[in-house]
Design a protein around this motif. Structure first.
Motif, PDB file in Angstrom:
ATOM      1  N   ARG A   6     -43.315  38.767  12.381  1.00 22.33           N
ATOM      2  CA  ARG A   6     -43.257  40.274  12.402  1.00 22.33           C
ATOM      3  C   ARG A   6     -41.438  41.194  13.055  1.00 22.33           C
ATOM      4  O   ARG A   6     -41.088  41.713  11.937  1.00 22.33           O
ATOM      5  CB  ARG A   6     -43.877  41.186  13.831  1.00 22.33           C
ATOM      6  N   LEU A   7     -40.453  40.419  13.859  1.00 19.90           N
ATOM      7  CA  LEU A   7     -39.531  40.578  13.146  1.00 19.90           C
ATOM      8  C   LEU A   7     -38.520  40.457  12.004  1.00 19.90           C
ATOM      9  O   LEU A   7     -37.422  41.340  12.264  1.00 19.90           O
ATOM     10  CB  LEU A   7     -38.730  40.012  15.145  1.00 19.90           C
ATOM     11  N   LEU A  44     -44.384  47.640  18.879  1.00 15.05           N
ATOM     12  CA  LEU A  44     -44.392  45.864  19.266  1.00 15.05           C
ATOM     13  C   LEU A  44     -44.377  46.027  20.656  1.00 15.05           C
ATOM     14  O   LEU A  44     -45.236  45.470  21.123  1.00 15.05           O
ATOM     15  CB  LEU A  44     -42.730  44.809  18.937  1.00 15.05           C
ATOM     16  N   VAL A  45     -43.569  46.120  21.441  1.00  9.01           N
ATOM     17  CA  VAL A  45     -43.940  46.085  22.745  1.00  9.01           C
ATOM     18  C   VAL A  45     -45.260  46.616  23.841  1.00  9.01           C
ATOM     19  O   VAL A  45     -45.235  46.021  24.074  1.00  9.01           O
ATOM     20  CB  VAL A  45     -42.388  46.875  23.779  1.00  9.01           C
ATOM     21  N   ARG A  46     -45.517  47.850  23.399  1.00  8.75           N
ATOM     22  CA  ARG A  46     -46.489  48.069  23.573  1.00  8.75           C
ATOM     23  C   ARG A  46     -48.042  47.265  22.677  1.00  8.75           C
ATOM     24  O   ARG A  46     -48.530  46.939  23.536  1.00  8.75           O
ATOM     25  CB  ARG A  46     -46.854  49.698  23.273  1.00  8.75           C
ATOM     26  N   GLU A  47     -47.872  46.500  21.785  1.00 13.61           N
ATOM     27  CA  GLU A  47     -48.625  45.910  21.358  1.00 13.61           C
ATOM     28  C   GLU A  47     -48.774  44.514  22.273  1.00 13.61           C
ATOM     29  O   GLU A  47     -50.134  44.193  22.710  1.00 13.61           O
ATOM     30  CB  GLU A  47     -48.511  45.604  19.624  1.00 13.61           C
ATOM     31  N   LEU A  48     -47.586  43.986  22.153  1.00 12.37           N
ATOM     32  CA  LEU A  48     -47.814  42.960  23.831  1.00 12.37           C
ATOM     33  C   LEU A  48     -47.884  43.390  24.842  1.00 12.37           C
ATOM     34  O   LEU A  48     -48.552  42.505  25.519  1.00 12.37           O
ATOM     35  CB  LEU A  48     -46.275  42.234  23.154  1.00 12.37           C
ATOM     36  N   ASN A  49     -48.106  44.185  24.941  1.00 12.00           N
ATOM     37  CA  ASN A  49     -47.894  44.872  26.467  1.00 12.00           C
ATOM     38  C   ASN A  49     -49.917  44.824  26.304  1.00 12.00           C
ATOM     39  O   ASN A  49     -50.288  44.404  28.115  1.00 12.00           O
ATOM     40  CB  ASN A  49     -48.182  46.426  26.870  1.00 12.00           C
ATOM     41  N   ARG A  50     -50.182  45.444  25.289  1.00 12.22           N
ATOM     42  CA  ARG A  50     -52.019  45.040  25.730  1.00 12.22           C
ATOM     43  C   ARG A  50     -52.597  44.140  25.280  1.00 12.22           C
ATOM     44  O   ARG A  50     -53.882  43.354  26.286  1.00 12.22           O
ATOM     45  CB  ARG A  50     -52.069  45.995  24.333  1.00 12.22           C
ATOM     46  N   ILE A  51     -52.645  42.644  25.127  1.00 11.66           N
ATOM     47  CA  ILE A  51     -52.336  41.298  24.762  1.00 11.66           C
ATOM     48  C   ILE A  51     -51.993  40.918  26.603  1.00 11.66           C
ATOM     49  O   ILE A  51     -52.839  40.409  26.957  1.00 11.66           O
ATOM     50  CB  ILE A  51     -51.701  40.753  24.118  1.00 11.66           C
ATOM     51  N   ARG A  52     -50.711  41.380  27.083  1.00 11.92           N
ATOM     52  CA  ARG A  52     -50.449  40.984  28.221  1.00 11.92           C
ATOM     53  C   ARG A  52     -51.663  41.511  28.998  1.00 11.92           C
ATOM     54  O   ARG A  52     -52.248  40.432  30.375  1.00 11.92           O
ATOM     55  CB  ARG A  52     -49.028  41.631  28.766  1.00 11.92           C
TER      56      ARG A  52
END
Length: 278
Positions: A6-7, A44-52
């Motif tokens: 993704r990056l 991307l940060v928000r998507e990773l936040n949802r996973i966290r």
């Protein structure tokens, strides 16, 4: 989430020689300038936040730290590249040709004082250099937290704190593996994980009471009781708490002259003197 893939796609999609703030609605342009960022990184940060947030354990959340680090390293790299190109005169800022300079300058007056004797493009270049440096600093700050205090990305909260807590939105009180931070506007909580000891959470409230000069407490589920308790606590200061610790305080009829102690208080402009009775 395949964060490396993704990056790579994100970095390949970024034009390092263009800053696009074009908008047919001129009122949106000052907003795009003032809050400029590469949106895909925030997504991307928000998507990773949802996973966290869906994780149940400390260990599950800890595994995501390396992905956050990769995101902020990538964002810092790309902001540095754009800044380098801007310094070298190799970046074009896209905006409408008939943009009203006076409206723009007035809208951004709280962010920067512009030199109206210079061309608009030169002023925008100067403004964007500041914004890019700020974005780089923001990435560096998150990387520092991830490296030295990852608990901010791992801990969660369950109860709110009353009454007066911290003065500013980004203030943190950190102790061991727990911390106090804003949960919602003007509402604060103790953040902890399943490994945090009860003594650590209680010690945080004691630290906060010392820094603020008055006691704090955990909210209950009863809003009316919280309001009454908050009004009661607001009438006490740290001196009262120290007096209550004195043995036979309520039985004593004597009054002794207090001594004075300068107490550090969060973000106060003046020094507050707290009286302590021996």
């Amino acid at each position: 989430m395949d964060i490396d893939r993704r990056l790579k796609q994100l970095e390949d999609s970024i034009d390092e020689n263009v800053i696009d703030v074009y908008d047919s609605n001129y009122l949106n342009i000052p907003i795009k300038l003032a809050y400029y960022e590469i949106d895909k990184y925030s997504e991307l940060v928000r998507e990773l936040n949802r996973i966290r947030y869906a994780c149940k354990t400390y260990e599950e959340k800890e595994l995501l730290i390396k992905d956050y680090i990769k995101i902020y390293l990538s964002s810092r790299k790309m902001y540095l590249r754009i800044l380098r190109n801007l310094n070298n005169g190799a970046v074009k800022i896209l905006y409408p040709d008939n943009l009203d300079e006076d409206i723009l300058y007035r809208a951004l007056k709280n962010f920067k004082k512009f030199d109206r004797g210079k061309p608009l493009n030169e002023n925008l270049n100067t403004f964007m250099k500041v914004k890019l440096k700020q974005n780089i600093q923001d990435s560096n700050q998150e990387l520092f937290k991830l490296k030295h205090y990852p608990a901010e990305y791992i801990n969660t909260f369950k109860t709110y704190i009353g009454s007066k807590v911290l003065r500013y939105r980004n203030d943190l009180v950190i102790y061991k593996d727990a911390f106090i931070s804003e949960t919602e506007p003007h509402i604060y909580s103790v953040y902890f994980n399943e490994k945090t000891a009860e003594d650590t959470k209680n010690a945080l409230l004691n630290i906060l009471a010392y820094l603020n000069g008055h006691p704090s407490f955990y909210f209950t589920e009863n809003y009316n009781f919280n309001r009454k308790l908050s009004e009661l606590y607001d009438q006490f200061d740290l001196l009262d708490m120290l007096r209550l610790r004195k043995k036979f305080f309520f039985e004593s009829k004597e009054y002794k002259e207090p001594i004075f102690l300068e107490l550090p208080v969060l973000k106060q402009r003046c020094v507050l003197k707290i009286q302590i009775t021996k």
